[in-house]
Design an enzyme around this catalytic site. Structure first.
Site, mmCIF file in Angstrom:
data_model
loop_
_atom_site.group_PDB
_atom_site.id
_atom_site.type_symbol
_atom_site.label_atom_id
_atom_site.label_comp_id
_atom_site.label_asym_id
_atom_site.label_seq_id
_atom_site.Cartn_x
_atom_site.Cartn_y
_atom_site.Cartn_z
ATOM 1 N N CYS A 101 0.221 58.497 34.624
ATOM 2 C CA CYS A 101 0.608 59.145 35.881
ATOM 3 C C CYS A 101 1.775 60.111 35.715
ATOM 4 O O CYS A 101 1.887 61.095 36.447
ATOM 5 C CB CYS A 101 0.942 58.100 36.928
ATOM 6 S SG CYS A 101 2.137 56.859 36.374
ATOM 7 N N ASN A 120 -5.156 51.837 34.246
ATOM 8 C CA ASN A 120 -4.466 52.276 33.031
ATOM 9 C C ASN A 120 -3.216 51.413 32.828
ATOM 10 O O ASN A 120 -2.541 51.049 33.783
ATOM 11 C CB ASN A 120 -4.096 53.762 33.119
ATOM 12 C CG ASN A 120 -3.096 54.045 34.217
ATOM 13 O OD1 ASN A 120 -3.202 53.507 35.317
ATOM 14 N ND2 ASN A 120 -2.115 54.889 33.952
ATOM 15 N N GLU A 153 4.372 53.497 43.388
ATOM 16 C CA GLU A 153 4.469 54.375 42.223
ATOM 17 C C GLU A 153 3.134 55.087 42.135
ATOM 18 O O GLU A 153 2.126 54.501 41.751
ATOM 19 C CB GLU A 153 4.772 53.565 40.964
ATOM 20 C CG GLU A 153 5.223 54.424 39.788
ATOM 21 C CD GLU A 153 4.071 54.782 38.861
ATOM 22 O OE1 GLU A 153 3.540 55.912 38.998
ATOM 23 O OE2 GLU A 153 3.712 53.950 38.021
ATOM 24 N N SER A 209 -3.075 55.891 43.165
ATOM 25 C CA SER A 209 -3.188 57.259 43.668
ATOM 26 C C SER A 209 -2.441 57.448 44.985
ATOM 27 O O SER A 209 -2.172 56.484 45.716
ATOM 28 C CB SER A 209 -4.658 57.622 43.876
ATOM 29 O OG SER A 209 -5.201 56.908 44.973
ATOM 30 N N GLU A 229 10.608 50.849 39.453
ATOM 31 C CA GLU A 229 10.273 49.810 38.487
ATOM 32 C C GLU A 229 11.331 49.870 37.378
ATOM 33 O O GLU A 229 11.981 50.894 37.190
ATOM 34 C CB GLU A 229 8.886 50.070 37.870
ATOM 35 C CG GLU A 229 7.783 50.344 38.875
ATOM 36 C CD GLU A 229 7.096 49.094 39.391
ATOM 37 O OE1 GLU A 229 7.675 47.992 39.228
ATOM 38 O OE2 GLU A 229 6.005 49.215 39.958
#
Length: 382
Positions: A175, A44, A141, A120, A355
């Protein structure tokens, strides 16, 4: 993407070490590259995630080996072509594609000095284990099951807008999504009625067409996983208020595609599987609450801590509640609004490191300290 890359290019010019006056002698620090960064991206937001990792890594003087998802490799390959076209030296940015074994090879390679991973929680744990033998630096992340808390003083239409914003972008494959929507009990019926009405109007199909808001699920495996969660919700006593299964778009050419109708689930309790586990699909769970203290405790009762939000016209309450949400990236009166200027990342099992923003540069560089003796060196030995 361009804002992130341009922003990092500006910030890094002012990102430097410190000077310490020792009364004659002095010391200073510098920021230096780590070396080769192994970056592993998800399916994604493939181009955005690549730039989130590539921009700070290169700005800090590293080289990058980027493993793109086997489901979405083309945009990253196109990015590499653009970088070559503008004159990037060969070997500075390198792309490899493939399944998880490719990521494992990057993680375990002794010539890679740092791993940046988005994906994940289970895979993140595997990566940490793979990095342990040679003590690579790691930033992760990972997943989320974020809370969105809506108080009864907030404009109802705006509340519904925020809830949809928190759940239906990119077919729900975000997420940070606020999939646990806590709504104060006094407004939950009216809120739910409006939410269902607006959700049912979302057009599903080819996202390149005007008016289409929801596209196809990325692959059959993810499609089946989402449908299995919906079946589990039914078995556990939840109520599917709209959606809840496959949908066929208006365009006959899309028949047989992996399309799932945007879904709103009511009658939820905190112990239900769809409330506890990350689904990564267009599935929104509505949960009632009564008091502020109660909803904060329930919002934090999760292993995840990526994002969260509170909607209220009472700013004192907004600041008070958001300060108690155990999550790294939070919003007030909106959701999933994370400008490139501010750091993004999670608490708890949602990972560590950041990030975006100036802070991300600290995860792609390392500090060297230097002491300079300007007089005679002190020595106790004759």
């Amino acid at each position: 993407v361009s804002t992130q890359s341009t922003g990092i290019g500006g910030i890094v010019q002012c990102y430097h070490g410190s000077h310490f006056d020792m009364g004659g002698s002095f010391a200073y620090t510098t920021r230096e590259p780590i070396g080769t960064v192994g970056a592993i991206g998800p399916w994604n937001y493939p181009l955005q995630t690549a730039c989130w990792k590539l921009a700070p890594a290169l700005a800090c003087g590293n080289t990058v080996v980027y493993k793109c998802s086997e489901y979405t490799p083309l945009s990253t390959v196109a990015l590499a072509g653009l970088l070559k076209e503008v004159g990037f030296p060969a070997g500075v940015f390198n792309i490899v594609a493939g399944a998880g074994s490719v990521g494992a090879a990057i993680t375990e390679h002794p010539g890679v000095h740092k791993i940046s991973f988005t994906g994940s929680v289970p895979t993140g744990k595997k990566i940490m284990r793979g990095c342990s033998d040679d003590l690579k630096k790691v930033t992760l992340e990972l997943g989320g099951k974020s809370p969105l808390i809506i108080f009864d003083d907030f404009n109802l239409r705006n509340a519904v807008s925020v809830a949809m914003l928190a759940n239906f972008f990119s077919q729900g494959a975000v997420c940070s999504n606020g999939t646990r929507v806590f709504v104060q009990r006094s407004i939950i019926k009216e809120f739910t009625d409006q939410l269902v009405e607006r959700t049912q109007k979302l057009r599903v199909g080819n996202p390149m067409e005007d008016g289409v808001k929801v596209g196809a699920t990325i692959c059959k495996m993810q499609y089946d996983k989402i449908l299995a969660y919906l079946e589990t919700a039914r078995k556990e006593g939840a109520e599917i208020l709209c959606g809840g299964g496959p949908v066929t778009p208006d365009d006959p050419e899309l028949a047989g595609g992996l399309y799932i109708a945007p879904t709103v689930i009511g009658g939820c309790t905190d112990d239900m599987t769809v409330v506890k586990e990350e689904i990564f699909g267009p599935v929104l769970c509505v949960l009632p609450f009564d008091t502020e203290d109660e909803v904060i405790e329930r919002a934090n009762a999760t292993e995840f801590g990526l994002a969260g939000a509170v909607c209220t016209d009472n700013l004192s309450r907004a600041y008070r509640v958001v300060s108690q949400i155990e999550a790294g990236s939070c919003n007030i009166n909106t959701f999933n609004n994370f400008p490139a200027q501010i750091p993004f990342g999670g608490f708890k099992h949602s990972g560590f490191g950041r990030e975006l923003g100036e802070e991300c540069l600290s995860y792609y560089s390392q500090t060297k300290s230097v002491f300079v003796e300007t007089g005679e060196p002190w020595c106790p030995f004759d």
